[in-house]
Design an enzyme around this catalytic site. Sequence first.
Site, mmCIF file in Angstrom:
data_model
loop_
_atom_site.group_PDB
_atom_site.id
_atom_site.type_symbol
_atom_site.label_atom_id
_atom_site.label_comp_id
_atom_site.label_asym_id
_atom_site.label_seq_id
_atom_site.Cartn_x
_atom_site.Cartn_y
_atom_site.Cartn_z
ATOM 1 N N ASP B 60 27.105 84.271 -28.978
ATOM 2 C CA ASP B 60 27.959 84.642 -27.852
ATOM 3 C C ASP B 60 28.951 83.506 -27.613
ATOM 4 O O ASP B 60 28.919 82.476 -28.294
ATOM 5 C CB ASP B 60 27.121 84.984 -26.621
ATOM 6 C CG ASP B 60 26.303 83.815 -26.122
ATOM 7 O OD1 ASP B 60 26.527 82.671 -26.580
ATOM 8 O OD2 ASP B 60 25.423 84.026 -25.268
ATOM 9 N N SER B 61 29.842 83.695 -26.658
ATOM 10 C CA SER B 61 30.947 82.745 -26.493
ATOM 11 C C SER B 61 30.602 81.616 -25.532
ATOM 12 O O SER B 61 31.332 80.639 -25.439
ATOM 13 C CB SER B 61 32.158 83.486 -25.949
ATOM 14 O OG SER B 61 31.910 83.866 -24.597
ATOM 15 N N GLY B 62 29.511 81.766 -24.807
ATOM 16 C CA GLY B 62 29.144 80.779 -23.796
ATOM 17 C C GLY B 62 29.616 81.132 -22.403
ATOM 18 O O GLY B 62 29.115 80.594 -21.417
ATOM 19 N N GLY B 63 30.578 82.051 -22.310
ATOM 20 C CA GLY B 63 31.166 82.375 -21.011
ATOM 21 C C GLY B 63 30.151 82.893 -20.004
ATOM 22 O O GLY B 63 30.118 82.447 -18.850
ATOM 23 N N PHE B 64 29.313 83.812 -20.441
ATOM 24 C CA PHE B 64 28.367 84.436 -19.507
ATOM 25 C C PHE B 64 27.379 83.408 -18.949
ATOM 26 O O PHE B 64 27.113 83.375 -17.745
ATOM 27 C CB PHE B 64 27.624 85.575 -20.219
ATOM 28 C CG PHE B 64 26.701 86.338 -19.313
ATOM 29 C CD1 PHE B 64 27.197 87.297 -18.451
ATOM 30 C CD2 PHE B 64 25.337 86.091 -19.315
ATOM 31 C CE1 PHE B 64 26.349 88.001 -17.602
ATOM 32 C CE2 PHE B 64 24.482 86.785 -18.471
ATOM 33 C CZ PHE B 64 24.993 87.737 -17.611
ATOM 34 N N ASP B 114 35.274 85.122 -22.931
ATOM 35 C CA ASP B 114 35.766 86.001 -21.867
ATOM 36 C C ASP B 114 35.200 85.600 -20.518
ATOM 37 O O ASP B 114 34.369 84.695 -20.419
ATOM 38 C CB ASP B 114 35.422 87.465 -22.178
ATOM 39 C CG ASP B 114 33.923 87.732 -22.098
ATOM 40 O OD1 ASP B 114 33.129 86.762 -22.172
ATOM 41 O OD2 ASP B 114 33.533 88.908 -21.987
ATOM 42 N N GLN B 157 36.371 94.508 -20.940
ATOM 43 C CA GLN B 157 35.954 94.300 -19.552
ATOM 44 C C GLN B 157 36.551 95.427 -18.711
ATOM 45 O O GLN B 157 37.039 96.414 -19.255
ATOM 46 C CB GLN B 157 36.394 92.910 -19.065
ATOM 47 C CG GLN B 157 35.644 91.752 -19.727
ATOM 48 C CD GLN B 157 34.172 91.687 -19.330
ATOM 49 O OE1 GLN B 157 33.703 92.392 -18.436
ATOM 50 N NE2 GLN B 157 33.418 90.854 -20.051
ATOM 51 N N ASP B 234 21.652 93.285 -27.961
ATOM 52 C CA ASP B 234 20.792 92.101 -27.964
ATOM 53 C C ASP B 234 20.099 92.074 -26.630
ATOM 54 O O ASP B 234 20.642 92.553 -25.626
ATOM 55 C CB ASP B 234 21.620 90.816 -28.119
ATOM 56 C CG ASP B 234 22.269 90.416 -26.801
ATOM 57 O OD1 ASP B 234 21.665 89.632 -26.049
ATOM 58 O OD2 ASP B 234 23.373 90.913 -26.505
ATOM 59 N N CYS B 272 0.865 101.680 -33.897
ATOM 60 C CA CYS B 272 1.738 100.570 -34.288
ATOM 61 C C CYS B 272 1.115 99.792 -35.446
ATOM 62 O O CYS B 272 -0.092 99.578 -35.486
ATOM 63 C CB CYS B 272 1.968 99.656 -33.086
ATOM 64 S SG CYS B 272 3.021 98.227 -33.456
ATOM 65 N N CYS B 274 2.032 96.619 -36.318
ATOM 66 C CA CYS B 274 2.246 95.170 -36.212
ATOM 67 C C CYS B 274 0.904 94.440 -36.187
ATOM 68 O O CYS B 274 -0.130 95.035 -35.878
ATOM 69 C CB CYS B 274 3.064 94.834 -34.962
ATOM 70 S SG CYS B 274 2.094 94.650 -33.466
ATOM 71 N N CYS B 277 -1.311 94.823 -33.038
ATOM 72 C CA CYS B 277 -1.992 96.106 -32.823
ATOM 73 C C CYS B 277 -3.050 96.395 -33.885
ATOM 74 O O CYS B 277 -4.011 97.111 -33.620
ATOM 75 C CB CYS B 277 -0.968 97.238 -32.769
ATOM 76 S SG CYS B 277 0.037 97.177 -31.264
ATOM 77 N N HIS B 303 4.679 92.012 -31.260
ATOM 78 C CA HIS B 303 4.594 93.459 -31.054
ATOM 79 C C HIS B 303 5.888 94.012 -30.461
ATOM 80 O O HIS B 303 6.408 95.038 -30.924
ATOM 81 C CB HIS B 303 3.431 93.824 -30.130
ATOM 82 C CG HIS B 303 3.546 95.237 -29.657
ATOM 83 N ND1 HIS B 303 3.157 96.309 -30.415
ATOM 84 C CD2 HIS B 303 4.112 95.767 -28.538
ATOM 85 C CE1 HIS B 303 3.466 97.429 -29.789
ATOM 86 N NE2 HIS B 303 4.034 97.129 -28.646
#
Lengths: 343, 343
Positions: B60-64, B114, B157, B234, B272, B274, B277, B303
């Site tokens: 990500d850009s770091g903005g958030f 952004d 946005q 994500d 499942c 995994c 499980c 899991h």
Amino acid sequence: MPVGTAATVKAMLPENVRATGADILLGNTYHLMLRPTAERIAKLGGLHKFMNWDRPILTDSGGFQVMSLAQLRKLTEEGVTFKSHIDGSRHMLSPERSMEIQKLLGSDIVMCFDECPALPADRKRIEQSMELSMRWAQRSRDAFGDRPGHALFGIQQGGLEEDMRARSADALRAIEFDGYAVGGLAVGEGQEAMFACLDYAPEQLPQDKPRYLMGVGKPDDIVGAVQRGIDMFDCVLPSRSGRTGQAQTRMGQVNLRNARHADDPRPLDPECTCPCCTQYSRAYLHHVHKAQEMIAGMLLTWHNLHYYQELMQGLRDAIAERALDEFVAVFHARREQGDLERL
Amino acid sequence: MPVGTAATVKAMLPENVRATGADILLGNTYHLMLRPTAERIAKLGGLHKFMNWDRPILTDSGGFQVMSLAQLRKLTEEGVTFKSHIDGSRHMLSPERSMEIQKLLGSDIVMCFDECPALPADRKRIEQSMELSMRWAQRSRDAFGDRPGHALFGIQQGGLEEDMRARSADALRAIEFDGYAVGGLAVGEGQEAMFACLDYAPEQLPQDKPRYLMGVGKPDDIVGAVQRGIDMFDCVLPSRSGRTGQAQTRMGQVNLRNARHADDPRPLDPECTCPCCTQYSRAYLHHVHKAQEMIAGMLLTWHNLHYYQELMQGLRDAIAERALDEFVAVFHARREQGDLERL
């Protein structure tokens, strides 16, 4: 033996513990009886199934942890009553109850219930404690019964007193066990005093049965104890120190918290074949430890367990090749070299 | 995409993240620029090598994070100055600096820098913010330059305002990107409002490029967003909730802290595949979570990541077979069945 106190070797999946070469895990009777309880584990199919470990499990008797962790202990000929350090609930441990719990857990190697005084203690206290432990050893043997495929180990006591260690060994030999532990060491007496005791204690025990030094230790403790006749060890050190950023290596202990690792692209130990050393830099290990990421403890525990297993394999191979002295000389030389390089 | 904020997907080894089916990891520019720093990671060979992940990484850009985590932020046309939440040190992020950091990290998919206002916000604030983000998108594009094999994504946005989302989409199309994110959602507006926005926002973006909904979400958020045209997600939820004893399953969310699991020999999800499980009972997961053992977070994170990857694979397969509606109907029916069985 890696230690899996609460039905897990901390920070490790069991298949990864196995990948380090470990054969036997240690489980703690004291912790498991309190949570989730031995009866619950038995209902769920036993400790092996519960924690997903299909190889041998050795359980301690609970005696040591009762004395070190529990609250309001009361010791009598019958056993020990105490309050749980987790929730304050009242419990009792005796030779019979300890055997019952270890059976409920499904332990493969069961330890006698014993009492161990903190050192230093005077001869009288050590003698009383040793004699009580020998009476409890007989009661443990009687309560254990005949369980083919399961082993019961006796525990020698007697502090740092050679004559009392000999009396304890004789008492245990008379009862007969499948293996013998040297108990009551590594409780603060220091390496020199421990080695002095190990100069005679293992020889007092049967040579044709496993001899086990409980709760030991640092790599050089282990090497010195093997030279003195010890076959088996358990210790929380590889996992506990891994979680605090400490790594055991051929070159001695490395503290990954140290800022000098922040830009170091080298592996922790270039000769080590564990995933931590083959896939990550010291800089990464330093970063994730500082950022308090779980992967720091996961990787360093894996490395430390791998190192300990490799050390034990090296000792076994050296004994088989009648080259133990040479192995030990190289072991110490490389650690001294590591100390020099850090200066 | 699993989230590897500080160069690790918490509680997981990268080979195990890969084993869940994950293709791309997300790294956080804000966290990595503060510790261990992008320059240090670059000197050590880039983020892939540093964290032992040889597949794609999206950063990500770091903005958030600057807006949500940093202290004493100051926003200007140029960018954002702020104090680190880790050590109080002063830093600056701008479109140019964000592109530089993401290049130093070696990111494969780079996000535009952004600005995203917290919702609710009035139209004027949303418009100003969107327009600033579009000017920053052009500056990000210019600073990114021509880097074959690396992708730059624009971020739409415009809050919950359809006309502003359209203007933002037009501005991004004019600049041209390799992919497009729907930004500024999942910031507290609720699922209904988010879905209402997703009824038009993805359609405003090019249909022949990946469309990515950042920071989403719960399984039913994801399913609803896929129905509305989103391709990529994500979220920290699978790993974060795993560490608090929460598991996502076909039957809905299961809280392993609940005492009703203490004696339950069944797996978390019998269907499942995994390791959590197939190898452990609910009773074990309950026990290790209560005992605060690391293996609880390790197994539940594994899991949850496995569940999310399987969900996404199921959605992709259903789309390929033109059977998305049927897939979604079964998805909801099984969760409702799970709710009933828990009553």
